[in-house]
Every structure is written in C-alpha cells, then in structure tokens.
Design an enzyme around this catalytic site. Structure first.
Site, short mmCIF file in Angstrom:
data_model
loop_
_atom_site.label_atom_id
_atom_site.label_comp_id
_atom_site.label_asym_id
_atom_site.label_seq_id
_atom_site.Cartn_x
_atom_site.Cartn_y
_atom_site.Cartn_z
N ASP A 150 0.85 -1.19 0.00
CA ASP A 150 0.00 0.00 0.00
C ASP A 150 0.88 1.24 0.00
O ASP A 150 1.96 1.24 0.60
CB ASP A 150 -0.90 0.02 1.23
CG ASP A 150 -1.95 -1.08 1.20
OD1 ASP A 150 -2.43 -1.42 0.11
OD2 ASP A 150 -2.28 -1.60 2.28
N ASP A 184 -7.11 -1.27 -4.58
CA ASP A 184 -8.18 -0.90 -3.66
C ASP A 184 -9.10 0.14 -4.30
O ASP A 184 -10.32 0.11 -4.11
CB ASP A 184 -7.60 -0.34 -2.37
CG ASP A 184 -6.79 -1.36 -1.59
OD1 ASP A 184 -7.09 -2.56 -1.70
OD2 ASP A 184 -5.85 -0.96 -0.88
#
Length: 208
Positions: A150, A184
């Site tokens: 991430d 995401d």
C-alpha cells in the site's frame, strides 16, 4: 462491453497497480514517505491481512497468524475465480454494461492484491530498514504468504475534533487515515458503481 474490451481494461488496471507497487517496493524503505502535496503522500506500508490491516487471526484467535494468512489467500483465490466466472457469464449473456464495468473493476482490484499475497513473498526480499530487491536469491517469505503493498495516503485534514462530539470529541483526528493502493481504488469504484447505479446494473425484467 465485449470480452476483448473487458480484458484490455483489466490488463490496464493490473499494469498500473503492479508497476506502482513494484516501483515503491524497490525504491522505498518500509515506512518511508514522500510528500506530493500537503494532502497527498506516497507512504509505503505492507498489509498482511484484510481491509484496513485487519487480520483473520484477530477474528479467529485460535489460529496462528501464518495459518490465518494462508487461509485468507486461499479464500481470495476462490473468490477471484467466482468473480471471474460471474464476469464472463455476464458478458456472454449480454447483460447490463454497467454490471460488466463494475465487475471488471472489482475483478481487476481483487486480482491485483491477490498477486501480492501469492507471489511477493518470493519475488522480493524484506523492506525493513532496506530497499527491497526484485528476484533476490531468497524472498522474505514463502509462496502464498506475501504482503500487499500500500502506498496512497490522503491526509486531507488533521486536527482536534470539537469537544461537543460524543465519545471522540477532543481527540486528534486524521481524515483520511487508511493507506491504500490502485487495486483498492478499483475495487471501491466497482462497488460504487453497483451501489449508485444499482438500477442499471440489475435492471428489472418487464412483465411479458
């Protein structure tokens, strides 16, 4: 949208997702950040669990972290197969284009993150206190135990909440706190389409 166009969109999303992850993984030390704007940072973290860093072992404390990670990865594999089947079937039956588009985004995002979980443990070495290498002699973990990369961080607002707010009033608060990735974003777009354009995604059949 036909199968060819859907495939091209999936490949495009996957490429953007994986290129961004590989770049961050091979140029940033874990926890390092780079400020693009005051409200937007590249902040490298790794997620070994589910959404928002939640681990399956937090929910099922009687299993170990490694077993929980393996179960989660296997579940994701079955889920992506199911989503893929749903997508192909929807295209073949020439159903709603809105539904096809939503499934393309969800499938692309889910596949992007599952590639991290399956392969990144063997494709990279550790990022702790060092910049990771791609295809090292030995990875940081085994197959199916990789961590999701991430890097997108949007601290749009930071400050103390007003005292009149129940429970959390007076606490220091950051909006938006979670760190996420392109996959995401794709999943969120897909679910957003299903929620806000539900009528077009699942049109009611007219009575004969």
């Amino acid at each position: 949208m036909n199968l060819k166009k859907a495939s091209l969109l999936i490949i495009s999303i996957l490429l953007i997702d994986q290129i961004s992850k590989i770049y961050v993984k091979t140029h940033f030390v874990l926890g390092e950040d780079y400020t693009v704007f005051n409200w937007f940072k590249i902040y490298f973290i790794e997620n070994s669990g589910m959404a928002w860093g939640t681990k399956l072992s937090d929910i099922l404390p009687f299993i170990s972290d490694r077993t929980a990670k393996l179960c989660l990865t296997v579940f994701r594999v079955f889920a992506i197969v199911g989503i893929g089947y749903w997508l192909v079937n929807t295209i073949k039956k020439e159903q709603s284009k809105t539904l096809v588009l939503a499934l393309v985004f969800i499938f692309s995002g889910a596949l992007g993150n599952i590639l991290d979980s399956i392969f990144y443990g063997v494709l990279f070495d550790d990022s702790l206190s060092q910049v990771a290498s791609f295809l090292p002699p030995e990875g940081y973990d085994s197959l199916l135990h990789g961590k999701v990369v991430d890097m997108l961080y949007l601290p749009l607002w930071k400050g103390y909440l007003p005292e009149w707010i129940p429970v959390i009033g007076g606490d220091y608060f950051t909006f938006f706190e979670p760190v996420f990735n392109i996959a995401d974003v794709a999943i969120s777009i897909g679910f957003g389409i299903l929620i806000f354009f539900n009528g077009k995604a699942f049109p009611k059949k007219e009575d004969a």
